[in-house]
Design a protein around this motif. Structure first.
Motif, PDB file in Angstrom:
ATOM      1  N   SER A   1      48.090  39.265  34.297  1.00 37.64           N
ATOM      2  CA  SER A   1      47.049  38.872  35.254  1.00 37.64           C
ATOM      3  C   SER A   1      46.915  37.363  35.372  1.00 37.64           C
ATOM      4  CB  SER A   1      45.714  39.475  34.834  1.00 37.64           C
ATOM      5  OG  SER A   1      45.253  38.910  33.623  1.00 37.64           O
TER       6      SER A   1
ATOM      7  N   TRP B   1      42.763  40.831  39.300  1.00 35.95           N
ATOM      8  CA  TRP B   1      41.518  41.382  38.772  1.00 35.95           C
ATOM      9  C   TRP B   1      41.721  42.812  38.271  1.00 35.95           C
ATOM     10  CZ3 TRP B   1      37.141  38.596  38.021  1.00 35.95           C
ATOM     11  CH2 TRP B   1      37.015  37.384  38.684  1.00 35.95           C
ATOM     12  N   SER B   2      42.511  43.581  39.007  1.00 35.47           N
ATOM     13  CA  SER B   2      42.774  44.970  38.588  1.00 35.47           C
ATOM     14  C   SER B   2      43.532  45.015  37.270  1.00 35.47           C
ATOM     15  CB  SER B   2      43.566  45.710  39.672  1.00 35.47           C
ATOM     16  OG  SER B   2      42.861  45.725  40.899  1.00 35.47           O
TER      17      SER B   2
ATOM     18  N   LEU C   1      42.266  46.745  33.853  1.00 37.87           N
ATOM     19  CA  LEU C   1      43.116  47.728  33.189  1.00 37.87           C
ATOM     20  C   LEU C   1      43.417  47.317  31.755  1.00 37.87           C
ATOM     21  CD1 LEU C   1      44.696  50.361  33.591  1.00 37.87           C
ATOM     22  CD2 LEU C   1      46.648  48.983  34.360  1.00 37.87           C
TER      23      LEU C   1
END
Length: 453
Positions: A217, A294-295, A299
């Motif tokens: 990320s 962001w996902s 996660l």
């Protein structure tokens, strides 16, 4: 529990409760032994009387008969995903996690060495428990400091030496393979004891997947935002998963304090005034890159929460050294796969400062891991994750020392809330409770005064 006793030709039916003892007499029926029913209680001087549970077992008795345990287990599910807690209490021939037996051994020695009365023995138990708790929280705060340094070192390696986050994760996992020496030195199987290897493998995969998602990320969002989202998701989900999978609940005070810390992390994530008031059209590519980043952070929080809960269920079977080796070799498998999927370039350190930075990053990661895993043997996973929220203000302070940029008002307020929430958690856990000690002493004295031993 019921028992019959021959007393002057009458039947005596006794019902024993942790707090009350009642007896009923019936003279109309003669005494007749019944199969499966105890017919005699050892009295002082009888054979077997000295085999009764001693004061050394008082702590386990309190744990089993306390009102809090009765209240929390009134709606206990018949079976949990990671095994029933009653089943896990069978501790025969199990390898003890590192540091896991400090309190019990210290308490037993204190009980054996003191013969000065119930009060002083209870004080010895309390001092041993507080001492172990202090060491646990010192390790947790040190782990938070190491996590904060880890964030800054990762950012410096990326900006000044062009070292990708996933490449750093791969090098870190390779160096940490040296932890194999710990289980071998202790005579343990590095892949876990029989019957627990699959669960240990799942723990290692979840932990390594969390690190891969978190480091991936960083290619799409800033390190500060990615780390804050990761920690927020980990804390919230670990509280939920610990309740669902292990039936471990948070106290009311702990829940309120953790919620305050989560609100502080939410304030840190608020967009700045320039970003919110921008009238320029947003590039769809930039928007979806940010959404993907962001996902991945969220996660990563889910995988880390599963890893914390998983090790919490293995804490009495798997040592910290074995857990570190498991995370290392699974990271060596997953980090290159993530590198290939994201097509991140390979860039080896070409100077001594770069290698020194990489070695410092490895040292910080090992220290943070050891502090967290040791704390999981004593504390709720959500408390462990909430204490690591200090990495956000620590990273902010270290970043300001390198690049003096004024933080926004929401960032300042959010970081202050995080510091206060963690500080309050430490104070609540370490302050002695006089009321609890008095209640334990009264229960023990009631046991001593009871005519039925």
């Amino acid at each position: 529990m019921e028992s019959t006793h021959l007393l002057s030709g009458s039947k005596k039916r006794v019902k024993i409760h942790p707090h009350t003892v009642t007896a009923k007499y019936a003279t109309q029926a003669p005494y007749s032994p019944q199969p499966g029913v105890h017919t005699h209680f050892p009295q002082p001087g009888d054979e077997g009387y000295d085999d009764a549970p001693s004061f050394e077992d008082f702590g386990s008795f309190l744990e089993e008969t306390s009102d809090r345990k009765n209240l929390t287990e009134t709606k206990k599910w018949p079976l949990t995903l990671f095994g029933s807690k009653d089943k896990d209490k069978d501790t025969t021939n199990r390898p003890q996690a590192a540091g896991g037996g400090e309190t019990s051994e210290g308490g037993v020695r204190a009980a054996k060495g003191s013969g000065k009365g119930v009060g002083e023995q209870l004080a010895s138990f309390g001092e041993a428990s507080v001492s172990a708790s202090r060491l646990t929280w010192v390790g947790l705060l040190g782990a938070a400091l190491a996590h904060g340094c880890l964030i800054v070192l990762t950012r410096l390696a990326s900006e000044r030496f062009s070292l990708g986050p996933l490449f750093l994760l791969m090098v870190r996992s390779i160096v940490q393979l040296g932890s194999l020496a710990v289980p071998l030195h202790r005579g343990e199987n590095p892949f876990g004891p029989d019957g627990y290897r699959i669960r240990l493998l799942c723990y290692g995969m979840a932990y390594s997947l969390s690190l891969c998602c978190a480091y991936s990320s960083l290619s799409f969002v800033s390190p500060g935002e990615g780390t804050t989202t990761w920690r927020l998701a980990t804390t919230a989900l670990s509280a939920i998963l610990a309740f669902l999978l292990l039936e471990e609940r948070l106290g009311l005070a702990d829940g309120i304090t953790i919620a305050a810390g989560l609100c502080g992390l939410g304030l840190v994530l608020l967009p700045t005034a320039d970003e919110s008031n921008s009238d320029s059209p947003t590039d769809p590519v930039v928007f979806w890159r940010g959404a993907f980043g962001w996902s991945l952070s969220a996660l990563a929080g889910l995988w880390m929460a599963l890893a914390l809960v998983g090790y919490r269920s293995l804490k009495e079977r798997v040592g910290v050294g074995t857990a570190l080796f498991t995370v290392s070799w699974t990271g060596c498998l997953l980090a290159p796969v993530s590198l290939i999927l994201l097509q991140e370039g390979w860039s080896w350190p070409m100077s001594a400062p770069a290698w020194g930075l990489v070695l410092g990053l490895v040292a910080c990661s090992v220290a943070a891991f050891l502090g967290m895993m040791h704390a999981l043997t004593r504390l709720h996973p959500a408390l462990v994750s909430a204490s690591q929220s200090l990495e956000v203000p620590i990273a902010l302070l270290l970043h300001l020392a390198v690049l003096p940029l004024a933080p926004t008002a929401p960032e300042v307020v959010g970081n202050v809330m995080v510091i206060l929430s963690v500080g309050w958690l430490v104070v609540m856990k370490l302050l002695p409770s006089r009321g609890a000690g008095r209640r334990q002493r009264e229960e023990y004295e009631e046991i001593l005064d009871s005519p039925i031993k």
